[in-house]
Write a protein that holds these residues in place. Sequence first.
Motif, PDB file in Angstrom:
ATOM      1  N   ASN A 152      10.203 -28.987  30.441  1.00  0.00           N
ATOM      2  CA  ASN A 152       8.536 -28.497  30.481  1.00  0.00           C
ATOM      3  C   ASN A 152       8.545 -27.127  29.240  1.00  0.00           C
ATOM      4  O   ASN A 152       7.436 -27.269  28.596  1.00  0.00           O
ATOM      5  CB  ASN A 152       7.993 -27.826  31.735  1.00  0.00           C
ATOM      6  CG  ASN A 152       7.418 -28.743  32.579  1.00  0.00           C
ATOM      7  OD1 ASN A 152       6.242 -29.247  32.776  1.00  0.00           O
ATOM      8  ND2 ASN A 152       8.156 -29.541  33.478  1.00  0.00           N
ATOM      9  N   VAL A 153       9.490 -26.319  29.449  1.00  0.00           N
ATOM     10  CA  VAL A 153       9.500 -25.445  28.548  1.00  0.00           C
ATOM     11  C   VAL A 153       9.533 -25.847  27.008  1.00  0.00           C
ATOM     12  O   VAL A 153       9.054 -25.404  26.076  1.00  0.00           O
ATOM     13  CB  VAL A 153      10.675 -24.189  28.896  1.00  0.00           C
ATOM     14  CG1 VAL A 153      10.634 -23.232  27.623  1.00  0.00           C
ATOM     15  CG2 VAL A 153      10.191 -23.749  30.213  1.00  0.00           C
ATOM     16  N   MET A 154      10.593 -26.788  26.585  1.00  0.00           N
ATOM     17  CA  MET A 154      10.989 -27.129  25.347  1.00  0.00           C
ATOM     18  C   MET A 154       9.788 -27.978  24.713  1.00  0.00           C
ATOM     19  O   MET A 154       9.310 -27.680  23.576  1.00  0.00           O
ATOM     20  CB  MET A 154      12.249 -28.135  25.449  1.00  0.00           C
ATOM     21  CG  MET A 154      13.365 -27.318  25.787  1.00  0.00           C
ATOM     22  SD  MET A 154      14.087 -26.093  24.822  1.00  0.00           S
ATOM     23  CE  MET A 154      14.178 -26.843  23.340  1.00  0.00           C
ATOM     24  N   LEU A 155       9.124 -28.705  25.504  1.00  0.00           N
ATOM     25  CA  LEU A 155       7.883 -29.289  25.307  1.00  0.00           C
ATOM     26  C   LEU A 155       6.764 -28.428  24.729  1.00  0.00           C
ATOM     27  O   LEU A 155       5.720 -28.737  23.837  1.00  0.00           O
ATOM     28  CB  LEU A 155       7.395 -30.395  26.120  1.00  0.00           C
ATOM     29  CG  LEU A 155       8.237 -31.585  26.550  1.00  0.00           C
ATOM     30  CD1 LEU A 155       7.472 -32.557  27.427  1.00  0.00           C
ATOM     31  CD2 LEU A 155       8.878 -32.241  25.405  1.00  0.00           C
ATOM     32  N   ALA A 156       6.764 -27.383  25.547  1.00  0.00           N
ATOM     33  CA  ALA A 156       5.778 -26.111  25.266  1.00  0.00           C
ATOM     34  C   ALA A 156       5.947 -25.372  23.872  1.00  0.00           C
ATOM     35  O   ALA A 156       5.059 -25.014  22.997  1.00  0.00           O
ATOM     36  CB  ALA A 156       5.451 -25.305  26.347  1.00  0.00           C
ATOM     37  N   ASP A 157       7.342 -25.044  24.001  1.00  0.00           N
ATOM     38  CA  ASP A 157       7.769 -24.256  22.846  1.00  0.00           C
ATOM     39  C   ASP A 157       8.019 -25.007  21.500  1.00  0.00           C
ATOM     40  O   ASP A 157       7.811 -24.275  20.427  1.00  0.00           O
ATOM     41  CB  ASP A 157       9.048 -23.550  23.083  1.00  0.00           C
ATOM     42  CG  ASP A 157       9.041 -22.462  24.074  1.00  0.00           C
ATOM     43  OD1 ASP A 157       7.877 -22.174  24.876  1.00  0.00           O
ATOM     44  OD2 ASP A 157      10.285 -22.015  24.576  1.00  0.00           O
ATOM     45  N   TYR A 158       8.242 -26.198  21.418  1.00  0.00           N
ATOM     46  CA  TYR A 158       8.508 -27.185  20.351  1.00  0.00           C
ATOM     47  C   TYR A 158       7.699 -28.339  20.447  1.00  0.00           C
ATOM     48  O   TYR A 158       8.408 -29.435  20.225  1.00  0.00           O
ATOM     49  CB  TYR A 158       9.856 -27.281  20.165  1.00  0.00           C
ATOM     50  CG  TYR A 158      10.801 -26.154  20.117  1.00  0.00           C
ATOM     51  CD1 TYR A 158      10.982 -25.197  18.985  1.00  0.00           C
ATOM     52  CD2 TYR A 158      11.470 -25.485  21.291  1.00  0.00           C
ATOM     53  CE1 TYR A 158      11.602 -24.144  18.799  1.00  0.00           C
ATOM     54  CE2 TYR A 158      11.967 -24.303  21.301  1.00  0.00           C
ATOM     55  CZ  TYR A 158      12.193 -23.591  19.915  1.00  0.00           C
ATOM     56  OH  TYR A 158      12.905 -22.273  19.806  1.00  0.00           O
ATOM     57  N   MET A 169      11.765 -33.429  39.088  1.00  0.00           N
ATOM     58  CA  MET A 169      11.589 -32.341  39.865  1.00  0.00           C
ATOM     59  C   MET A 169      11.555 -30.996  39.328  1.00  0.00           C
ATOM     60  O   MET A 169      12.464 -30.128  39.514  1.00  0.00           O
ATOM     61  CB  MET A 169      12.787 -32.527  40.918  1.00  0.00           C
ATOM     62  CG  MET A 169      12.944 -33.572  41.631  1.00  0.00           C
ATOM     63  SD  MET A 169      14.563 -33.794  42.628  1.00  0.00           S
ATOM     64  CE  MET A 169      15.921 -33.264  41.650  1.00  0.00           C
ATOM     65  N   GLY A 170      10.473 -30.691  38.535  1.00  0.00           N
ATOM     66  CA  GLY A 170      10.377 -29.494  37.775  1.00  0.00           C
ATOM     67  C   GLY A 170       9.080 -28.804  38.306  1.00  0.00           C
ATOM     68  O   GLY A 170       8.609 -29.023  39.410  1.00  0.00           O
ATOM     69  N   VAL A 171       8.696 -27.974  37.432  1.00  0.00           N
ATOM     70  CA  VAL A 171       7.586 -27.048  37.727  1.00  0.00           C
ATOM     71  C   VAL A 171       6.727 -26.841  36.223  1.00  0.00           C
ATOM     72  O   VAL A 171       7.369 -27.090  35.092  1.00  0.00           O
ATOM     73  CB  VAL A 171       7.846 -25.696  38.504  1.00  0.00           C
ATOM     74  CG1 VAL A 171       8.666 -25.619  39.596  1.00  0.00           C
ATOM     75  CG2 VAL A 171       8.757 -24.622  37.266  1.00  0.00           C
ATOM     76  N   PRO A 172       5.645 -26.323  36.376  1.00  0.00           N
ATOM     77  CA  PRO A 172       4.650 -26.197  35.006  1.00  0.00           C
ATOM     78  C   PRO A 172       5.464 -25.169  34.047  1.00  0.00           C
ATOM     79  O   PRO A 172       6.356 -24.351  34.626  1.00  0.00           O
ATOM     80  CB  PRO A 172       3.455 -25.752  35.692  1.00  0.00           C
ATOM     81  CG  PRO A 172       3.371 -26.184  37.121  1.00  0.00           C
ATOM     82  CD  PRO A 172       4.592 -26.138  37.651  1.00  0.00           C
ATOM     83  N   TYR A 173       5.173 -25.460  33.123  1.00  0.00           N
ATOM     84  CA  TYR A 173       5.523 -24.249  32.179  1.00  0.00           C
ATOM     85  C   TYR A 173       5.003 -23.034  32.598  1.00  0.00           C
ATOM     86  O   TYR A 173       3.969 -22.956  32.775  1.00  0.00           O
ATOM     87  CB  TYR A 173       5.158 -24.415  30.664  1.00  0.00           C
ATOM     88  CG  TYR A 173       5.042 -23.461  29.731  1.00  0.00           C
ATOM     89  CD1 TYR A 173       6.310 -23.364  29.052  1.00  0.00           C
ATOM     90  CD2 TYR A 173       4.084 -22.737  29.408  1.00  0.00           C
ATOM     91  CE1 TYR A 173       6.403 -22.454  27.910  1.00  0.00           C
ATOM     92  CE2 TYR A 173       4.050 -21.799  28.422  1.00  0.00           C
ATOM     93  CZ  TYR A 173       5.580 -21.525  27.678  1.00  0.00           C
ATOM     94  OH  TYR A 173       5.695 -20.400  26.930  1.00  0.00           O
ATOM     95  N   HIS A 174       5.763 -22.023  32.182  1.00  0.00           N
ATOM     96  CA  HIS A 174       5.315 -20.543  32.877  1.00  0.00           C
ATOM     97  C   HIS A 174       5.172 -20.131  34.315  1.00  0.00           C
ATOM     98  O   HIS A 174       5.070 -19.070  34.572  1.00  0.00           O
ATOM     99  CB  HIS A 174       4.014 -20.103  31.866  1.00  0.00           C
ATOM    100  CG  HIS A 174       3.950 -18.642  31.702  1.00  0.00           C
ATOM    101  ND1 HIS A 174       3.559 -17.783  32.627  1.00  0.00           N
ATOM    102  CD2 HIS A 174       3.928 -17.892  30.453  1.00  0.00           C
ATOM    103  CE1 HIS A 174       3.607 -16.402  32.300  1.00  0.00           C
ATOM    104  NE2 HIS A 174       3.988 -16.640  30.884  1.00  0.00           N
ATOM    105  N   CYS A 175       5.331 -21.316  35.101  1.00  0.00           N
ATOM    106  CA  CYS A 175       5.377 -21.027  36.585  1.00  0.00           C
ATOM    107  C   CYS A 175       6.357 -20.187  37.028  1.00  0.00           C
ATOM    108  O   CYS A 175       6.523 -19.331  38.040  1.00  0.00           O
ATOM    109  CB  CYS A 175       5.268 -22.192  37.403  1.00  0.00           C
ATOM    110  SG  CYS A 175       5.050 -22.339  38.951  1.00  0.00           S
ATOM    111  N   PHE A 176       7.556 -20.196  36.398  1.00  0.00           N
ATOM    112  CA  PHE A 176       8.807 -19.468  36.813  1.00  0.00           C
ATOM    113  C   PHE A 176       8.896 -18.102  36.118  1.00  0.00           C
ATOM    114  O   PHE A 176       9.807 -17.497  36.297  1.00  0.00           O
ATOM    115  CB  PHE A 176      10.196 -20.153  36.753  1.00  0.00           C
ATOM    116  CG  PHE A 176      10.835 -20.540  37.848  1.00  0.00           C
ATOM    117  CD1 PHE A 176      10.355 -21.321  38.674  1.00  0.00           C
ATOM    118  CD2 PHE A 176      11.935 -19.759  38.010  1.00  0.00           C
ATOM    119  CE1 PHE A 176      11.044 -21.660  40.145  1.00  0.00           C
ATOM    120  CE2 PHE A 176      12.881 -19.977  39.312  1.00  0.00           C
ATOM    121  CZ  PHE A 176      12.263 -21.027  40.170  1.00  0.00           C
TER     122      PHE A 176
END
Length: 304
Positions: A152-158, A169-176
């Motif tokens: 999720n983070v890599m897709l948001a950052d790049y 089995m993840g969580v939204p970007y920035h949720c953590f």
Amino acid sequence: MRKAATAAAVALSVIAGSLTFASPASAATLTQVDDFGYNPTNLQMYEYVPAKLPRHPAVLVAAHWCTGSGPDMYNYTEFASLADQYGFIVVYPSITGDIKCWDVASDAALKHDGSSDPAGVMSMVRWEIANRGANQHQVYMTGISSGAMLTNVMLADYPDVFKAGSAFMGVPYHCFYTGTFRGWNSDCSTGNITKTPQEWGDLVRVAYPGYTGPRPRIQLWHGTQDEALNHHNLGEEIKQWTNVLGVSQTPVFTDQPQSIWTRTRYGNASTQPPVEANSFQGYGHELPKPGMALLALKFMGLAP
């Protein structure tokens, strides 16, 4: 701090203990790459390069779970054997140090060209493009648990680099988010964070200010009885990425490939929609099951 660290350690043991995996990958050689570029958190890079590849192969980054490693991800998932079959390179980033979860919690991790784990992973992708002739327009991301959070983070950052991703089995970007390096956010893991689609989407857009180009498609997987990362997070991911990709939260396609499996597609009903979500009734923190890796590749476009 001691109480928080203890809670995180317990959570990590739950995650590691509850994961189950498919049969081992292909017996071909996994190779470590040194000096692959900017690496602020001292990650290790492993790559799997099949014998038969197109001239400019696609790259799949496959991120491990908490307490795991790049070699673990190679040995206990199907991605390497599928790379043999379909002809693409797999990069397996690996954490070093005491905390074996990806940094998806700090300010440095949650921005384009930051200075934490995502920056090191991005260096691995750039190395593959520069040294293996990999196709810069065919870069994909997948991960399990903490690795799904990193997806999720890599897709948001790049968004300018990754074409699609599949998060098990993840969580939204920035949720953590905690503001600390590799911090643990219990409110997120237990499913106690809820935001509007606009709020979730705005967080992604802030990751790369001024970016107006295309965004990667995403496929999501979660079990309803996940005690490590609550199933609530699947719904929040759907809200986030449908907003980011500009499609309705109402699915245009819903089916049940199996009685326990509900699949929904958003934006269009094709096998490669902007967002796809897969929910498994009664499953815990135990994905992917055999065969799911191939479905992830089909969604991303790495397999027909």
